[in-house]
Design an enzyme around this catalytic site. Structure first.
Site, PDB file in Angstrom:
ATOM      1  N   GLU A   1     133.864 -21.344 143.261  1.00 43.08           N
ATOM      2  CA  GLU A   1     134.665 -21.283 141.936  1.00 43.08           C
ATOM      3  C   GLU A   1     133.997 -21.626 140.560  1.00 43.08           C
ATOM      4  OE1 GLU A   1     137.642 -20.222 142.444  1.00 43.08           O
ATOM      5  OE2 GLU A   1     137.672 -20.472 144.377  1.00 43.08           O
TER       6      GLU A   1
ATOM      7  N   TYR B   1     135.932  -8.722 146.909  1.00 37.64           N
ATOM      8  CA  TYR B   1     135.249  -9.729 147.218  1.00 37.64           C
ATOM      9  C   TYR B   1     133.699  -9.430 147.947  1.00 37.64           C
ATOM     10  CZ  TYR B   1     139.132 -13.038 146.142  1.00 37.64           C
ATOM     11  OH  TYR B   1     140.387 -13.507 145.470  1.00 37.64           O
TER      12      TYR B   1
END
Length: 538
Positions: A329, A403
Protein backbone atom coordinates in the site's frame (compact mmCIF):
# COMPACT_ATOMS: atom_id res chain seq x y z
CA UNK A 1 -5.30 -1.77 -3.49
CA UNK A 2 -4.98 -5.09 -1.70
CA UNK A 3 -5.56 -8.14 -3.82
CA UNK A 4 -8.90 -9.88 -4.05
CA UNK A 5 -9.49 -13.05 -2.10
CA UNK A 6 -9.97 -16.21 -4.12
CA UNK A 7 -13.73 -16.06 -3.66
CA UNK A 8 -13.89 -12.62 -5.16
CA UNK A 9 -11.55 -13.55 -7.99
CA UNK A 10 -13.90 -16.36 -8.96
CA UNK A 11 -16.97 -14.20 -8.47
CA UNK A 12 -15.63 -11.35 -10.57
CA UNK A 13 -14.43 -13.77 -13.23
CA UNK A 14 -17.97 -15.15 -13.48
CA UNK A 15 -19.40 -11.65 -13.68
CA UNK A 16 -16.99 -10.64 -16.43
CA UNK A 17 -17.88 -13.67 -18.50
CA UNK A 18 -21.63 -13.49 -18.00
CA UNK A 19 -22.48 -9.80 -17.52
CA UNK A 20 -20.40 -7.94 -20.09
CA UNK A 21 -23.10 -5.47 -21.06
CA UNK A 22 -22.75 -1.81 -20.16
CA UNK A 23 -25.50 0.67 -19.41
CA UNK A 24 -26.18 4.39 -19.40
CA UNK A 25 -25.32 4.33 -15.68
CA UNK A 26 -21.89 2.87 -16.50
CA UNK A 27 -21.24 5.57 -19.10
CA UNK A 28 -22.25 8.34 -16.70
CA UNK A 29 -19.90 6.95 -14.07
CA UNK A 30 -16.93 6.11 -16.30
CA UNK A 31 -17.33 8.37 -19.31
CA UNK A 32 -15.94 11.72 -20.36
CA UNK A 33 -19.06 13.71 -21.17
CA UNK A 34 -18.93 17.41 -22.03
CA UNK A 35 -20.52 18.13 -18.62
CA UNK A 36 -17.41 16.61 -17.04
CA UNK A 37 -14.65 17.76 -19.38
CA UNK A 38 -15.88 21.38 -19.43
CA UNK A 39 -14.39 22.09 -16.01
CA UNK A 40 -11.20 21.38 -14.08
CA UNK A 41 -11.41 20.84 -10.32
CA UNK A 42 -8.99 23.01 -8.34
CA UNK A 43 -9.77 21.83 -4.81
CA UNK A 44 -12.34 20.19 -2.55
CA UNK A 45 -13.25 21.50 0.89
CA UNK A 46 -15.28 18.95 2.82
CA UNK A 47 -17.04 19.88 6.05
CA UNK A 48 -19.18 17.04 7.39
CA UNK A 49 -20.53 15.43 10.55
CA UNK A 50 -20.52 11.66 10.94
CA UNK A 51 -22.97 10.12 13.39
CA UNK A 52 -21.82 6.61 14.34
CA UNK A 53 -25.15 5.59 15.90
CA UNK A 54 -27.18 6.61 12.85
CA UNK A 55 -24.38 5.60 10.45
CA UNK A 56 -25.06 8.89 8.70
CA UNK A 57 -23.24 11.81 7.07
CA UNK A 58 -24.42 15.39 6.87
CA UNK A 59 -22.59 18.48 5.60
CA UNK A 60 -21.24 20.00 2.44
CA UNK A 61 -18.42 19.98 -0.08
CA UNK A 62 -17.13 23.21 -1.59
CA UNK A 63 -16.05 22.34 -5.13
CA UNK A 64 -13.74 24.96 -6.64
CA UNK A 65 -13.10 24.72 -10.37
CA UNK A 66 -12.02 26.51 -13.51
CA UNK A 67 -14.11 26.51 -16.68
CA UNK A 68 -12.30 24.89 -19.61
CA UNK A 69 -15.05 25.57 -22.14
CA UNK A 70 -18.17 27.68 -21.94
CA UNK A 71 -21.01 25.75 -20.35
CA UNK A 72 -24.24 26.19 -18.45
CA UNK A 73 -24.28 22.66 -17.04
CA UNK A 74 -21.79 20.46 -15.19
CA UNK A 75 -21.92 16.91 -13.86
CA UNK A 76 -21.10 16.18 -10.22
CA UNK A 77 -21.52 12.67 -8.86
CA UNK A 78 -23.24 11.44 -5.71
CA UNK A 79 -24.76 8.00 -5.16
CA UNK A 80 -28.50 8.12 -5.66
CA UNK A 81 -29.21 6.81 -2.14
CA UNK A 82 -27.63 10.01 -0.74
CA UNK A 83 -29.80 13.13 -0.53
CA UNK A 84 -29.00 16.42 -2.25
CA UNK A 85 -30.03 19.08 0.29
CA UNK A 86 -29.04 22.20 -1.62
CA UNK A 87 -26.46 23.44 -4.12
CA UNK A 88 -25.37 27.08 -3.91
CA UNK A 89 -23.42 29.31 -6.28
CA UNK A 90 -22.63 32.87 -5.27
CA UNK A 91 -25.02 32.40 -2.37
CA UNK A 92 -28.00 31.39 -4.53
CA UNK A 93 -29.49 27.92 -5.04
CA UNK A 94 -28.93 26.17 -8.35
CA UNK A 95 -31.25 23.92 -10.27
CA UNK A 96 -30.20 20.32 -10.73
CA UNK A 97 -31.42 17.05 -12.16
CA UNK A 98 -30.42 13.58 -11.00
CA UNK A 99 -29.82 10.59 -13.24
CA UNK A 100 -28.62 7.48 -11.44
CA UNK A 101 -25.51 8.59 -9.51
CA UNK A 102 -24.98 11.74 -11.61
CA UNK A 103 -26.18 15.20 -10.60
CA UNK A 104 -26.47 17.63 -13.52
CA UNK A 105 -26.23 21.18 -12.19
CA UNK A 106 -27.53 24.11 -14.25
CA UNK A 107 -26.23 27.66 -13.77
CA UNK A 108 -28.39 30.77 -14.37
CA UNK A 109 -26.17 31.76 -17.28
CA UNK A 110 -23.27 30.15 -19.15
CA UNK A 111 -19.93 30.03 -17.37
CA UNK A 112 -17.19 31.54 -19.51
CA UNK A 113 -13.55 30.56 -19.90
CA UNK A 114 -12.10 33.42 -17.89
CA UNK A 115 -9.45 31.74 -15.76
CA UNK A 116 -11.31 32.69 -12.59
CA UNK A 117 -12.00 30.11 -9.89
CA UNK A 118 -15.65 29.35 -9.28
CA UNK A 119 -17.06 27.53 -6.24
CA UNK A 120 -20.28 25.68 -5.63
CA UNK A 121 -21.31 24.59 -2.15
CA UNK A 122 -22.98 21.19 -2.34
CA UNK A 123 -25.02 20.31 0.77
CA UNK A 124 -25.92 16.65 1.18
CA UNK A 125 -26.89 14.03 3.76
CA UNK A 126 -27.78 10.39 4.13
CA UNK A 127 -26.61 6.92 5.06
CA UNK A 128 -23.74 5.82 2.82
CA UNK A 129 -23.52 2.25 1.57
CA UNK A 130 -21.85 -0.07 4.06
CA UNK A 131 -19.17 -2.42 2.79
CA UNK A 132 -19.84 -6.12 3.39
CA UNK A 133 -16.30 -7.27 2.65
CA UNK A 134 -14.03 -4.23 2.88
CA UNK A 135 -11.84 -3.36 1.11
CA UNK A 136 -12.91 -5.76 -1.67
CA UNK A 137 -16.27 -4.09 -2.05
CA UNK A 138 -16.66 -0.37 -1.54
CA UNK A 139 -18.37 1.38 1.32
CA UNK A 140 -18.22 2.64 4.87
CA UNK A 141 -17.04 0.40 7.68
CA UNK A 142 -18.77 0.85 11.04
CA UNK A 143 -17.07 -1.36 13.62
CA UNK A 144 -16.15 -1.09 17.30
CA UNK A 145 -12.79 -1.61 18.99
CA UNK A 146 -12.03 -3.94 21.91
CA UNK A 147 -13.42 -1.31 24.31
CA UNK A 148 -16.68 -1.03 22.42
CA UNK A 149 -15.87 2.40 21.02
CA UNK A 150 -16.69 3.29 17.39
CA UNK A 151 -14.03 2.40 14.84
CA UNK A 152 -15.02 3.75 11.45
CA UNK A 153 -13.36 3.85 8.03
CA UNK A 154 -14.12 3.96 4.34
CA UNK A 155 -12.69 2.23 1.24
CA UNK A 156 -14.19 3.00 -2.17
CA UNK A 157 -11.63 2.28 -4.89
CA UNK A 158 -13.50 1.13 -7.99
CA UNK A 159 -16.89 1.66 -6.36
CA UNK A 160 -16.39 5.41 -6.36
CA UNK A 161 -15.82 8.28 -3.95
CA UNK A 162 -19.31 9.57 -4.79
CA UNK A 163 -20.54 6.79 -2.53
CA UNK A 164 -20.02 9.19 0.38
CA UNK A 165 -19.38 12.73 -0.88
CA UNK A 166 -20.24 14.85 -3.96
CA UNK A 167 -17.32 14.84 -6.38
CA UNK A 168 -16.35 14.63 -10.02
CA UNK A 169 -15.94 10.90 -9.66
CA UNK A 170 -13.33 10.25 -12.31
CA UNK A 171 -9.62 9.53 -12.04
CA UNK A 172 -9.16 11.90 -14.99
CA UNK A 173 -9.42 14.99 -12.78
CA UNK A 174 -7.74 15.42 -9.42
CA UNK A 175 -8.05 18.64 -7.43
CA UNK A 176 -4.92 20.50 -8.51
CA UNK A 177 -4.45 22.22 -5.15
CA UNK A 178 -5.50 19.46 -2.82
CA UNK A 179 -8.33 19.43 -0.31
CA UNK A 180 -9.41 20.13 3.22
CA UNK A 181 -11.27 17.43 5.12
CA UNK A 182 -13.10 18.67 8.20
CA UNK A 183 -14.96 15.92 10.03
CA UNK A 184 -16.99 16.31 13.23
CA UNK A 185 -17.23 13.17 15.36
CA UNK A 186 -18.54 12.45 18.87
CA UNK A 187 -16.40 13.84 21.68
CA UNK A 188 -13.73 11.37 22.80
CA UNK A 189 -13.09 10.14 19.28
CA UNK A 190 -10.58 11.36 16.71
CA UNK A 191 -10.78 11.57 12.93
CA UNK A 192 -7.62 11.06 10.88
CA UNK A 193 -7.71 12.06 7.22
CA UNK A 194 -5.18 12.80 4.49
CA UNK A 195 -2.45 15.40 4.75
CA UNK A 196 -1.53 17.53 7.74
CA UNK A 197 -3.49 17.96 10.95
CA UNK A 198 -4.63 21.58 11.18
CA UNK A 199 -6.31 21.47 14.58
CA UNK A 200 -9.54 20.46 16.27
CA UNK A 201 -12.51 22.40 17.59
CA UNK A 202 -15.02 21.39 20.23
CA UNK A 203 -18.39 22.34 18.72
CA UNK A 204 -20.12 22.35 22.14
CA UNK A 205 -22.82 19.99 20.88
CA UNK A 206 -21.27 16.66 21.79
CA UNK A 207 -19.05 16.70 18.69
CA UNK A 208 -15.46 17.73 18.00
CA UNK A 209 -14.33 18.64 14.48
CA UNK A 210 -10.94 17.46 13.25
CA UNK A 211 -9.41 19.44 10.40
CA UNK A 212 -6.92 18.11 7.85
CA UNK A 213 -5.39 19.64 4.74
CA UNK A 214 -3.84 18.06 1.63
CA UNK A 215 -1.71 20.33 -0.52
CA UNK A 216 -0.88 17.84 -3.30
CA UNK A 217 -3.22 16.65 -6.04
CA UNK A 218 -5.15 13.64 -4.74
CA UNK A 219 -7.22 10.80 -6.23
CA UNK A 220 -10.88 11.09 -5.35
CA UNK A 221 -10.96 7.56 -3.91
CA UNK A 222 -7.93 8.32 -1.75
CA UNK A 223 -9.73 10.95 0.33
CA UNK A 224 -10.59 9.19 3.56
CA UNK A 225 -11.85 9.29 7.12
CA UNK A 226 -10.64 7.14 10.00
CA UNK A 227 -12.56 7.53 13.25
CA UNK A 228 -11.48 5.89 16.50
CA UNK A 229 -9.94 6.46 19.89
CA UNK A 230 -6.46 6.59 18.39
CA UNK A 231 -3.03 6.80 19.99
CA UNK A 232 -0.55 8.89 17.98
CA UNK A 233 3.07 7.90 17.34
CA UNK A 234 5.36 10.44 15.67
CA UNK A 235 8.75 9.76 14.08
CA UNK A 236 10.91 11.18 11.31
CA UNK A 237 13.19 9.72 8.65
CA UNK A 238 15.51 11.77 6.46
CA UNK A 239 13.43 14.86 7.15
CA UNK A 240 10.09 13.19 6.37
CA UNK A 241 7.41 13.17 9.05
CA UNK A 242 6.16 9.68 9.89
CA UNK A 243 2.90 9.49 11.84
CA UNK A 244 1.13 6.37 12.99
CA UNK A 245 -2.39 6.31 14.39
CA UNK A 246 -3.16 3.04 16.14
CA UNK A 247 -5.51 1.63 18.75
CA UNK A 248 -4.07 2.33 22.23
CA UNK A 249 -3.52 -1.37 23.06
CA UNK A 250 -1.30 -1.70 19.96
CA UNK A 251 0.88 1.36 20.54
CA UNK A 252 4.05 -0.40 21.72
CA UNK A 253 3.67 -3.18 19.18
CA UNK A 254 3.23 -0.65 16.38
CA UNK A 255 6.37 1.27 17.33
CA UNK A 256 8.45 -1.84 16.74
CA UNK A 257 6.52 -3.22 13.77
CA UNK A 258 6.52 -0.01 11.75
CA UNK A 259 10.31 0.27 11.85
CA UNK A 260 10.05 -1.55 8.52
CA UNK A 261 8.84 1.74 7.00
CA UNK A 262 12.32 3.27 7.07
CA UNK A 263 14.19 0.71 4.93
CA UNK A 264 11.17 0.65 2.64
CA UNK A 265 11.34 4.41 2.13
CA UNK A 266 15.09 4.22 1.53
CA UNK A 267 14.54 1.54 -1.12
CA UNK A 268 11.62 3.19 -2.89
CA UNK A 269 13.22 6.61 -2.92
CA UNK A 270 16.39 5.13 -4.42
CA UNK A 271 14.46 3.28 -7.12
CA UNK A 272 11.42 5.51 -7.72
CA UNK A 273 12.48 8.98 -6.56
CA UNK A 274 11.68 11.08 -3.51
CA UNK A 275 8.50 10.36 -1.60
CA UNK A 276 5.87 12.16 -3.71
CA UNK A 277 3.89 13.75 -0.87
CA UNK A 278 6.50 15.06 1.54
CA UNK A 279 4.57 18.28 2.18
CA UNK A 280 1.61 16.17 3.31
CA UNK A 281 3.68 13.70 5.35
CA UNK A 282 3.47 9.91 5.54
CA UNK A 283 0.95 8.15 7.77
CA UNK A 284 -0.17 4.63 8.56
CA UNK A 285 -3.62 4.52 10.14
CA UNK A 286 -4.89 1.34 11.81
CA UNK A 287 -8.19 0.17 10.31
CA UNK A 288 -10.59 -2.68 10.97
CA UNK A 289 -10.31 -3.70 7.31
CA UNK A 290 -7.16 -5.01 5.65
CA UNK A 291 -5.81 -1.89 3.94
CA UNK A 292 -6.01 0.72 1.20
CA UNK A 293 -3.59 3.17 -0.40
CA UNK A 294 -5.21 6.35 0.90
CA UNK A 295 -2.68 9.02 -0.05
CA UNK A 296 -0.57 10.22 2.91
CA UNK A 297 -2.91 8.28 5.24
CA UNK A 298 -2.39 4.64 4.24
CA UNK A 299 -4.98 2.33 5.80
CA UNK A 300 -3.29 -0.50 7.72
CA UNK A 301 -5.17 -3.55 8.98
CA UNK A 302 -2.79 -6.49 8.71
CA UNK A 303 -2.73 -6.93 12.51
CA UNK A 304 1.04 -6.43 12.80
CA UNK A 305 1.82 -9.66 10.96
CA UNK A 306 4.31 -10.50 8.29
CA UNK A 307 2.98 -11.60 4.92
CA UNK A 308 -0.53 -11.05 3.58
CA UNK A 309 -2.93 -11.76 6.46
CA UNK A 310 -0.23 -14.09 7.80
CA UNK A 311 0.31 -15.95 4.52
CA UNK A 312 2.75 -15.71 1.62
CA UNK A 313 1.22 -14.85 -1.76
CA UNK A 314 4.29 -16.21 -3.57
CA UNK A 315 4.28 -19.62 -1.91
CA UNK A 316 8.05 -19.36 -1.51
CA UNK A 317 8.27 -18.28 2.13
CA UNK A 318 9.90 -15.00 1.10
CA UNK A 319 6.62 -13.14 1.47
CA UNK A 320 6.83 -13.81 5.21
CA UNK A 321 9.93 -11.60 5.48
CA UNK A 322 7.88 -8.38 5.32
CA UNK A 323 4.45 -6.95 6.05
CA UNK A 324 2.65 -7.03 2.73
CA UNK A 325 0.17 -4.26 3.57
CA UNK A 326 2.85 -1.81 4.69
CA UNK A 327 5.00 -2.40 1.60
CA UNK A 328 2.31 -2.81 -1.08
CA UNK A 329 0.00 0.00 0.00
CA UNK A 330 2.93 2.36 0.51
CA UNK A 331 4.21 1.47 -2.95
CA UNK A 332 0.97 2.95 -4.22
CA UNK A 333 2.16 6.36 -3.07
CA UNK A 334 4.36 6.29 -6.17
CA UNK A 335 2.15 4.16 -8.43
CA UNK A 336 -1.53 5.01 -8.25
CA UNK A 337 -1.43 8.07 -6.02
CA UNK A 338 1.39 10.01 -7.68
CA UNK A 339 1.08 8.37 -11.12
CA UNK A 340 -2.62 7.87 -11.80
CA UNK A 341 -4.45 6.20 -14.67
CA UNK A 342 -7.00 8.37 -16.44
CA UNK A 343 -9.49 5.50 -16.77
CA UNK A 344 -9.85 2.56 -14.40
CA UNK A 345 -9.55 0.31 -17.46
CA UNK A 346 -5.82 1.08 -17.15
CA UNK A 347 -5.58 0.25 -13.45
CA UNK A 348 -2.62 -2.03 -14.19
CA UNK A 349 -0.64 1.24 -14.12
CA UNK A 350 -1.45 1.29 -10.40
CA UNK A 351 -1.45 -2.38 -9.52
CA UNK A 352 1.19 -3.88 -11.82
CA UNK A 353 3.88 -1.38 -10.85
CA UNK A 354 2.94 -1.55 -7.16
CA UNK A 355 3.00 -5.35 -7.08
CA UNK A 356 6.40 -5.13 -8.75
CA UNK A 357 7.50 -2.78 -5.96
CA UNK A 358 7.21 -5.72 -3.54
CA UNK A 359 10.01 -7.58 -5.32
CA UNK A 360 11.96 -4.32 -5.61
CA UNK A 361 11.84 -4.02 -1.80
CA UNK A 362 12.98 -7.62 -1.43
CA UNK A 363 15.88 -6.98 -3.79
CA UNK A 364 16.92 -3.89 -1.84
CA UNK A 365 16.95 -5.77 1.47
CA UNK A 366 17.66 -9.40 0.57
CA UNK A 367 19.19 -9.36 -2.91
CA UNK A 368 18.36 -10.20 -6.51
CA UNK A 369 18.01 -13.96 -6.15
CA UNK A 370 15.42 -13.66 -3.38
CA UNK A 371 13.50 -11.08 -5.42
CA UNK A 372 13.47 -13.36 -8.45
CA UNK A 373 12.36 -16.33 -6.40
CA UNK A 374 9.50 -14.24 -4.95
CA UNK A 375 8.23 -12.85 -8.24
CA UNK A 376 8.47 -16.23 -9.96
CA UNK A 377 6.41 -17.70 -7.15
CA UNK A 378 3.67 -15.27 -8.11
CA UNK A 379 3.33 -16.92 -11.53
CA UNK A 380 0.99 -19.44 -9.94
CA UNK A 381 -1.40 -16.54 -9.26
CA UNK A 382 -1.76 -15.56 -12.93
CA UNK A 383 -5.04 -16.82 -14.35
CA UNK A 384 -4.82 -15.73 -18.04
CA UNK A 385 -8.63 -15.81 -18.22
CA UNK A 386 -9.16 -12.32 -19.64
CA UNK A 387 -7.22 -9.21 -20.65
CA UNK A 388 -5.59 -6.95 -18.10
CA UNK A 389 -6.98 -3.79 -19.72
CA UNK A 390 -10.72 -3.23 -19.29
CA UNK A 391 -13.27 -1.37 -21.40
CA UNK A 392 -12.74 2.36 -21.59
CA UNK A 393 -15.34 4.94 -20.65
CA UNK A 394 -17.73 2.67 -18.73
CA UNK A 395 -16.06 2.37 -15.30
CA UNK A 396 -14.74 -1.11 -16.07
CA UNK A 397 -11.58 -2.61 -14.65
CA UNK A 398 -9.85 -5.42 -16.48
CA UNK A 399 -8.68 -8.75 -15.16
CA UNK A 400 -7.21 -9.10 -11.68
CA UNK A 401 -4.13 -10.30 -13.54
CA UNK A 402 -3.29 -6.59 -13.45
CA UNK A 403 -1.49 -7.40 -10.17
CA UNK A 404 0.75 -10.43 -10.70
CA UNK A 405 0.82 -10.51 -14.48
CA UNK A 406 1.43 -6.76 -14.54
CA UNK A 407 4.39 -7.18 -12.19
CA UNK A 408 5.76 -10.10 -14.18
CA UNK A 409 5.47 -8.06 -17.37
CA UNK A 410 7.77 -5.48 -15.79
CA UNK A 411 10.17 -8.20 -14.67
CA UNK A 412 10.12 -9.52 -18.25
CA UNK A 413 10.89 -6.05 -19.61
CA UNK A 414 13.82 -5.79 -17.23
CA UNK A 415 15.34 -8.93 -18.69
CA UNK A 416 14.53 -7.97 -22.26
CA UNK A 417 16.55 -4.81 -21.69
CA UNK A 418 19.25 -7.00 -20.08
CA UNK A 419 21.05 -4.06 -18.49
CA UNK A 420 20.18 -3.47 -14.83
CA UNK A 421 21.84 -0.09 -14.65
CA UNK A 422 19.71 1.05 -17.58
CA UNK A 423 16.59 -0.59 -16.16
CA UNK A 424 16.75 1.20 -12.82
CA UNK A 425 17.53 4.47 -14.56
CA UNK A 426 14.44 4.05 -16.76
CA UNK A 427 12.19 3.14 -13.85
CA UNK A 428 13.40 6.15 -11.85
CA UNK A 429 12.88 8.46 -14.81
CA UNK A 430 9.39 7.05 -15.35
CA UNK A 431 8.44 7.77 -11.75
CA UNK A 432 9.86 11.28 -11.83
CA UNK A 433 8.57 12.19 -15.30
CA UNK A 434 4.95 11.40 -14.42
CA UNK A 435 5.04 12.50 -10.79
CA UNK A 436 1.61 13.89 -9.85
CA UNK A 437 0.35 13.24 -13.38
CA UNK A 438 -2.61 11.40 -14.92
CA UNK A 439 -1.64 9.10 -17.79
CA UNK A 440 -2.81 6.14 -19.88
CA UNK A 441 -1.35 2.91 -21.24
CA UNK A 442 -0.22 4.51 -24.51
CA UNK A 443 1.81 7.03 -22.51
CA UNK A 444 3.55 4.20 -20.65
CA UNK A 445 4.34 2.32 -23.86
CA UNK A 446 5.66 5.41 -25.63
CA UNK A 447 7.88 6.22 -22.66
CA UNK A 448 9.46 2.75 -22.50
CA UNK A 449 9.89 2.64 -26.27
CA UNK A 450 11.70 5.98 -26.21
CA UNK A 451 13.91 5.21 -23.24
CA UNK A 452 14.94 1.74 -24.42
CA UNK A 453 15.23 2.62 -28.10
CA UNK A 454 13.21 -0.53 -28.82
CA UNK A 455 9.75 -1.15 -30.22
CA UNK A 456 8.16 -2.79 -27.19
CA UNK A 457 4.61 -2.06 -28.34
CA UNK A 458 3.80 -5.64 -29.47
CA UNK A 459 5.08 -6.96 -26.14
CA UNK A 460 2.98 -4.56 -24.07
CA UNK A 461 -0.06 -5.30 -26.23
CA UNK A 462 0.27 -9.07 -25.95
CA UNK A 463 0.49 -9.01 -22.15
CA UNK A 464 -2.08 -6.25 -21.58
CA UNK A 465 -4.70 -6.56 -24.31
CA UNK A 466 -4.93 -10.34 -24.67
CA UNK A 467 -5.48 -13.04 -22.10
CA UNK A 468 -2.67 -15.26 -23.43
CA UNK A 469 1.00 -14.86 -22.62
CA UNK A 470 3.59 -15.47 -25.38
CA UNK A 471 4.09 -19.15 -26.12
CA UNK A 472 7.42 -20.35 -27.42
CA UNK A 473 7.00 -23.29 -29.78
CA UNK A 474 10.11 -25.48 -29.77
CA UNK A 475 11.14 -28.40 -32.00
CA UNK A 476 14.32 -30.33 -31.24
CA UNK A 477 16.34 -32.12 -33.86
CA UNK A 478 19.79 -33.60 -33.74
CA UNK A 479 22.25 -30.84 -32.81
CA UNK A 480 19.72 -28.12 -33.54
CA UNK A 481 16.54 -26.53 -32.27
CA UNK A 482 13.79 -24.64 -34.08
CA UNK A 483 11.69 -22.05 -32.24
CA UNK A 484 9.12 -19.33 -32.80
CA UNK A 485 6.64 -17.24 -30.83
CA UNK A 486 2.92 -18.00 -30.92
CA UNK A 487 1.11 -14.74 -30.10
CA UNK A 488 -2.14 -12.87 -30.74
CA UNK A 489 -0.29 -9.81 -32.01
CA UNK A 490 1.67 -9.85 -35.25
CA UNK A 491 5.33 -8.96 -35.73
CA UNK A 492 6.12 -10.09 -32.19
CA UNK A 493 9.79 -10.07 -31.24
CA UNK A 494 11.26 -10.99 -27.88
CA UNK A 495 14.56 -12.57 -26.92
CA UNK A 496 14.93 -16.12 -25.71
CA UNK A 497 17.75 -17.58 -23.68
CA UNK A 498 19.03 -21.08 -24.50
CA UNK A 499 21.12 -23.00 -22.02
CA UNK A 500 23.53 -25.81 -22.81
CA UNK A 501 26.56 -27.05 -20.93
CA UNK A 502 26.20 -24.26 -18.32
CA UNK A 503 26.40 -21.66 -21.06
CA UNK A 504 23.72 -19.23 -22.19
CA UNK A 505 22.92 -18.10 -25.70
CA UNK A 506 20.64 -15.08 -26.11
CA UNK A 507 18.70 -15.02 -29.39
CA UNK A 508 15.93 -12.89 -30.89
CA UNK A 509 12.80 -14.93 -31.51
CA UNK A 510 9.92 -13.87 -33.77
CA UNK A 511 6.69 -15.33 -35.13
CA UNK A 512 8.77 -16.96 -37.87
CA UNK A 513 10.73 -20.16 -37.37
CA UNK A 514 14.38 -19.76 -36.48
CA UNK A 515 17.02 -22.45 -36.12
CA UNK A 516 19.99 -22.67 -33.79
CA UNK A 517 22.67 -25.34 -34.26
CA UNK A 518 24.90 -26.84 -31.56
CA UNK A 519 28.18 -28.70 -31.55
CA UNK A 520 26.85 -31.64 -29.55
CA UNK A 521 23.64 -33.42 -28.55
CA UNK A 522 23.73 -32.35 -24.90
CA UNK A 523 20.45 -31.17 -23.43
CA UNK A 524 19.21 -27.69 -24.35
CA UNK A 525 16.73 -25.77 -22.18
CA UNK A 526 14.96 -22.43 -22.56
CA UNK A 527 14.84 -19.92 -19.73
CA UNK A 528 11.34 -19.18 -18.44
CA UNK A 529 12.61 -17.85 -15.09
CA UNK A 530 13.46 -14.33 -16.21
CA UNK A 531 10.41 -14.05 -18.47
CA UNK A 532 6.68 -14.69 -18.17
CA UNK A 533 6.21 -17.14 -21.05
CA UNK A 534 4.92 -20.59 -21.90
CA UNK A 535 7.09 -23.15 -23.64
CA UNK A 536 5.51 -25.68 -25.98
CA UNK A 537 7.77 -28.58 -26.88
CA UNK A 538 6.83 -30.49 -30.05
Amino acid sequence: MVRYLLFFICLLGFQKNHAQQFTRKDSLRGGFSSERTCYDVQRYDLNITINPEEKSIKGYNDITFKTLKSTQKIQVDLFENMKVDNILFEGKPLEYKREFDAVFITFPKPLTVDGIDKTIRFYYSGNPEIAKYPPWDGGFVFKTDSQGKPWIGVAVQGTGASLWYPVKDSQSDEPDFGATIKVAVPDGLMNVSNGRFKGSENLKNGYTRWDWEVKSPINNYDITVNIANYAHIHDTHNGLDLDYYVLPENEERAKKHFEEVKPMLDCFEAKFGKYPFAEDGYKLVETSYLGMEHQSAVAYGNKYRKGYMGTDTSGTGIGMLFDYITIHESGHEWFGNSITSKDIADMWIHEGFTTYSESVFIECVYGYEKAMEYINGQKNRVSNRSAIIGKYGVNHKGSNDMYYKGALLLNTLRHIINDDQKWWKILLKYSETYRHKIIDTETVITFFNTETGQNLTPIFEQYLKYKNIPELEVVFKKKEVKFRWLTDVSDFKMPVILKQDNKEIRLEATNEWKTQSFKNDNAVTFDDYRFLIKIKYD
